[in-house]
Design an enzyme around this catalytic site. Sequence first.
Site, PDB file in Angstrom:
ATOM      1  N   LEU A  79      28.860  18.232 -42.778  1.00 16.03           N
ATOM      2  CA  LEU A  79      27.976  17.728 -41.645  1.00 16.03           C
ATOM      3  C   LEU A  79      28.589  18.008 -40.389  1.00 16.03           C
ATOM      4  O   LEU A  79      29.795  17.850 -40.096  1.00 16.03           O
ATOM      5  CB  LEU A  79      27.745  16.344 -42.006  1.00 16.03           C
ATOM      6  CG  LEU A  79      27.066  15.798 -43.389  1.00 16.03           C
ATOM      7  CD1 LEU A  79      27.081  14.359 -43.311  1.00 16.03           C
ATOM      8  CD2 LEU A  79      25.802  16.403 -43.507  1.00 16.03           C
ATOM      9  N   ASP A  80      27.714  18.160 -39.193  1.00 16.21           N
ATOM     10  CA  ASP A  80      28.171  18.247 -37.893  1.00 16.21           C
ATOM     11  C   ASP A  80      29.057  16.925 -37.721  1.00 16.21           C
ATOM     12  O   ASP A  80      28.812  15.992 -38.067  1.00 16.21           O
ATOM     13  CB  ASP A  80      27.199  18.705 -37.063  1.00 16.21           C
ATOM     14  CG  ASP A  80      26.214  19.822 -37.111  1.00 16.21           C
ATOM     15  OD1 ASP A  80      27.219  20.711 -37.932  1.00 16.21           O
ATOM     16  OD2 ASP A  80      25.379  20.055 -36.911  1.00 16.21           O
ATOM     17  N   PHE A  81      29.818  17.237 -36.350  1.00 19.27           N
ATOM     18  CA  PHE A  81      30.757  16.153 -35.847  1.00 19.27           C
ATOM     19  C   PHE A  81      29.810  14.703 -35.795  1.00 19.27           C
ATOM     20  O   PHE A  81      30.217  13.634 -36.053  1.00 19.27           O
ATOM     21  CB  PHE A  81      31.445  16.813 -34.602  1.00 19.27           C
ATOM     22  CG  PHE A  81      32.045  15.652 -33.913  1.00 19.27           C
ATOM     23  CD1 PHE A  81      33.264  15.021 -34.315  1.00 19.27           C
ATOM     24  CD2 PHE A  81      31.552  15.305 -32.299  1.00 19.27           C
ATOM     25  CE1 PHE A  81      33.869  14.156 -33.440  1.00 19.27           C
ATOM     26  CE2 PHE A  81      32.548  14.413 -31.874  1.00 19.27           C
ATOM     27  CZ  PHE A  81      33.719  13.812 -32.391  1.00 19.27           C
ATOM     28  N   ARG A 178      18.838  21.818 -36.133  1.00 21.96           N
ATOM     29  CA  ARG A 178      18.892  21.682 -34.721  1.00 21.96           C
ATOM     30  C   ARG A 178      18.288  23.063 -34.100  1.00 21.96           C
ATOM     31  O   ARG A 178      17.605  22.760 -32.954  1.00 21.96           O
ATOM     32  CB  ARG A 178      20.350  21.538 -34.261  1.00 21.96           C
ATOM     33  CG  ARG A 178      21.039  20.256 -34.902  1.00 21.96           C
ATOM     34  CD  ARG A 178      22.734  20.127 -34.751  1.00 21.96           C
ATOM     35  NE  ARG A 178      23.079  20.243 -33.342  1.00 21.96           N
ATOM     36  CZ  ARG A 178      24.369  20.312 -33.164  1.00 21.96           C
ATOM     37  NH1 ARG A 178      25.279  20.253 -33.909  1.00 21.96           N
ATOM     38  NH2 ARG A 178      24.752  20.240 -31.816  1.00 21.96           N
TER      39      ARG A 178
END
Length: 266
Positions: A79-81, A178
């Site tokens: 998962l992204d930051f 995104r």
Amino acid sequence: MIGPIKLSAGEGRGFWEVPVLAEYPHLLALDKPAGLLVSPDRYDRERPNLMRLLQDGIAAGKPWATGRGITYLANAHRLDFETSGVLLLAKDRPSLVRLAEMFGNATPSKTYIALVSGSPPPTLEIDLKLRPDREDPSRMRWAKDGKPALTRFVVLEDFGGMALVECRPETGRTHQIRVHLMAAGYPILGDPIYGGGRRLFLSQLKRDYRPKAGEEERPLTPRLALHAWKLRLPHPATGEPLAVEAPWPKDIEVALKHLRRHGFQR
């Protein structure tokens, strides 16, 4: 059931309580907090990340590990930051290999929620090929020579200028949700890379709202408003269907409370 996993990167470097969503033979499902990397940063190897903190805890014999009999943990997806939500980990090498195969061929069903700018149509399907930007490989872009990427979206609530959207990526490209939302003209709130970092403030909802004298107004969406809500897949060893859900995070719930009460006004 043992409580959340407590992780510390050292004095002044961060502390996290990571809820355990589910435990299975060979698998552990966590609710990753926003603001924590999953894996080491390619440019800053000393930056705190979840997998290193977990592995350090196992090596140090922390109670959360010994109490569960955990001697190995590895991730087959990321998962992204700033993205919160479901992260599934393997407790042994054979399970990791099988999970990696499953995520590689998009076997798991993944569902996210996002708060976006604009008012999308009730349903939306975006099929745009993606590849890393040649000038900045940390960013993704759509291009004819990219890899296939398909995401389906359903609007759960429309607030007139902002919306809560369910996102179902059918492929697993980096930053897929995104980039697809930006391409459609509905960037995720708080996205500094693909949305200009636009945030939601209470003063946008309550016309008579003013922060206290001398205080700067804090955004209702302080980070990327994206959450990995549900993950469904067959167990890598038994084939039993598994379903894991991560509760919606407090910041998104607070933003929704105010949007439902006041609507978006400007």
